[in-house]
Motif scaffolding. Structure first.
Motif, PDB file in Angstrom:
ATOM      1  N   MET A 245      81.546  54.171 -18.321  1.00 53.96           N
ATOM      2  CA  MET A 245      81.782  53.465 -17.054  1.00 53.96           C
ATOM      3  C   MET A 245      82.596  54.402 -16.273  1.00 53.96           C
ATOM      4  O   MET A 245      81.820  54.751 -14.981  1.00 53.96           O
ATOM      5  CB  MET A 245      82.885  52.750 -17.364  1.00 53.96           C
ATOM      6  N   CYS A 248      79.660  56.973 -15.658  1.00 52.83           N
ATOM      7  CA  CYS A 248      78.797  56.450 -14.147  1.00 52.83           C
ATOM      8  C   CYS A 248      79.584  55.929 -12.687  1.00 52.83           C
ATOM      9  O   CYS A 248      79.098  55.402 -12.065  1.00 52.83           O
ATOM     10  CB  CYS A 248      78.160  55.124 -14.525  1.00 52.83           C
ATOM     11  N   VAL A 250      81.562  53.418 -12.305  1.00 54.42           N
ATOM     12  CA  VAL A 250      82.657  52.252 -12.384  1.00 54.42           C
ATOM     13  C   VAL A 250      83.020  51.453 -12.987  1.00 54.42           C
ATOM     14  O   VAL A 250      83.896  51.806 -13.942  1.00 54.42           O
ATOM     15  CB  VAL A 250      80.756  51.817 -13.694  1.00 54.42           C
ATOM     16  N   ASP A 254      83.051  45.971 -11.699  1.00 52.55           N
ATOM     17  CA  ASP A 254      81.953  45.835 -11.206  1.00 52.55           C
ATOM     18  C   ASP A 254      80.796  45.054 -12.069  1.00 52.55           C
ATOM     19  O   ASP A 254      79.316  45.172 -11.642  1.00 52.55           O
ATOM     20  CB  ASP A 254      81.273  47.447 -10.933  1.00 52.55           C
ATOM     21  N   LEU A 315      74.839  44.617 -12.967  1.00 52.84           N
ATOM     22  CA  LEU A 315      75.136  45.719 -13.703  1.00 52.84           C
ATOM     23  C   LEU A 315      75.293  45.625 -15.282  1.00 52.84           C
ATOM     24  O   LEU A 315      76.155  44.847 -15.651  1.00 52.84           O
ATOM     25  CB  LEU A 315      76.209  46.556 -13.027  1.00 52.84           C
ATOM     26  N   ARG A 333      71.269  49.054 -14.246  1.00 49.48           N
ATOM     27  CA  ARG A 333      71.256  48.342 -12.838  1.00 49.48           C
ATOM     28  C   ARG A 333      69.950  47.598 -13.610  1.00 49.48           C
ATOM     29  O   ARG A 333      68.687  47.943 -13.241  1.00 49.48           O
ATOM     30  CB  ARG A 333      71.242  49.054 -12.310  1.00 49.48           C
TER      31      ARG A 333
END
Ligand SMILES: CC(C)(COP(=O)(O)OP(=O)(O)OC[C@H]1O[C@@H](n2cnc3c(N)ncnc32)[C@H](O)[C@@H]1OP(=O)(O)O)[C@@H](O)C(=O)NCCC(=O)NCCS
Length: 334
Positions: A245, A248, A250, A254, A315, A333
């Motif tokens: 995470m 990326c 994220v 998310d 996601l 994704r």
């Protein structure tokens, strides 16, 4: 020019024999209540040898369905990765076998043994090959027939595992926009040697082959120190998921779907809590499948696709741990 990998189709391979916790009550000193509360498992599926089922037959079912869903021809697959710890035979390996049964006439073939981490490690490998430009259409299969490696007298392991298979088709996308396109965004894998062999299949390899005098002592079975494995699994899965995470950029909020390795509901709940991902976002099929090792995550994904639960743009965080020990996470994704 850059290349990224996208998941374009999945498929499920379902063994026909359903074995319930009640069935185990007849074999070992256990109870449906113990198994449910300690693990979350209600039933699992085993291949039915009387019907001619093998790992190959269920993997074939998964592979065909994945090709159909991906609208991809067998001849377009240029690599197959088969993740398993329980091949029908060590030689020929499973990936080579599948080139014949699925008609993959233009594919290279790799077997990967990373126990329960196998499928997601296979996706990590496929993603890396696609990013390098080496391959364009990869089939990744996670499949196990671990029922053949269960000691039906050992209640601490025999109730945990099940058979199953799933397949994914991963395709190359040119010059993807990583902020919005459907691609694998990142993955992270680690290993930590299981020096005490807390989770092992010690017999049948070249250290203790079937004909060796020590074979009777170790046997061909899965042996596990459950609590040691529990602690390592929780630690490893949390580390890998957090790092992916972060890599990326994220946040846990998310994530639309968390798809963890299905070994024990208590591990899944603990990892989810530590990652701050709520249970509504976590997909579970452990109750119906048991721990299918390399097949857990892909059987979840294929079921979720069959039920139209994953939408374009979602996601999806996959998070695994397995014997070895090997652990990792992958973010895609959809
Ligand atoms: C295996 C596991 C479910 C056991 O649960 P646990 O709460 O740790 O249970 P314990 O091993 O401490 O055993 C508690 C008792 O239950 C008993 N027990 C074990 N299996 C049993 C069964 N199927 N039915 C009834 N009792 C059982 C044990 O013998 C022990 O009895 P004792 O206290 O008289 O010695 C749990 O440790 C686990 O899931 N570990 C991780 C497994 C895993 O993730 N494996 C795959 C990784 S890829």
């Amino acid at each position: 020019m850059t290349w990224n990998a996208t998941i374009v189709g999945t498929g499920l391979g379902v063994p026909s024999k359903v074995v319930t916790n009640k069935d185990f009550e007849k074999m070992v000193d256990t109870s449906d209540e113990w198994i449910r509360t300690r693990t979350g498992i209600c039933e699992r599926r085993f291949i039915d040898r009387d019907k001619g089922e093998t790992l190959e037959t269920i993997a074939l079912q998964a592979g065909k369905k994945a090709l159909e869903n991906a609208k991809t021809k067998p001849e377009d697959i240029d690599l197959i990765i088969f993740a398993t710890t329980s091949p029908d035979t060590f030689m020929p390996n499973m990936s080579c076998r599948m080139t014949a049964s699925l008609g993959l006439v233009n594919a290279a073939a790799i077997d990967q043994n990373a126990a329960c981490s196998g499928f997601v490690l296979g996706m990590h490998t496929a993603d890396s090959f696609i990013r390098s430009g080496q391959y364009k259409n990869i089939m990744v299969i996670g499949g196990e027939a671990l029922s053949s490696a269960l000691d039906m007298k050992d209640r601490s392991t025999c109730v945990l595992f099940g058979d199953g298979a799933g397949a994914a088709i991963v395709q190359a996308v040119e010059n993807a926009d990583l902020s919005k396109d459907s691609v694998i965004l990142g993955s992270k894998f680690y290993a930590k040697a299981d020096v005490k062999e807390s989770l092992s299949m010690a017999g049948g390899g070249t250290r203790t082959p079937y004909w060796h005098e020590d074979f009777a002592k170790v046997g061909p079975y899965i042996r596990m120190q459950g609590q040691d494995v529990f602690k390592e699994a929780t630690r490893g899965m949390v580390r890998a998921a957090k790092e992916v995470m972060a890599q990326c950029e994220v946040m846990p909020s998310d994530i639309k779907w968390f798809v963890p390795h299905q070994a024990n509901l208590r591990i899944i709940e603990m990892v989810g809590k530590m990652l701050e991902i709520p249970s509504e976002k976590t997909y579970i099929n452990l109750d119906r499948w048991g721990n299918t090792s390399a097949a857990t995550v892909i059987t979840c994904l294929a079921e979720m696709e069959e039920k139209n639960m994953i939408n374009k743009g979602d996601l999806v965080l996959m998070d695994v741990f397995g014997g070895g020990f090997s652990y990792g996470a992958l973010l895609a994704r959809w």
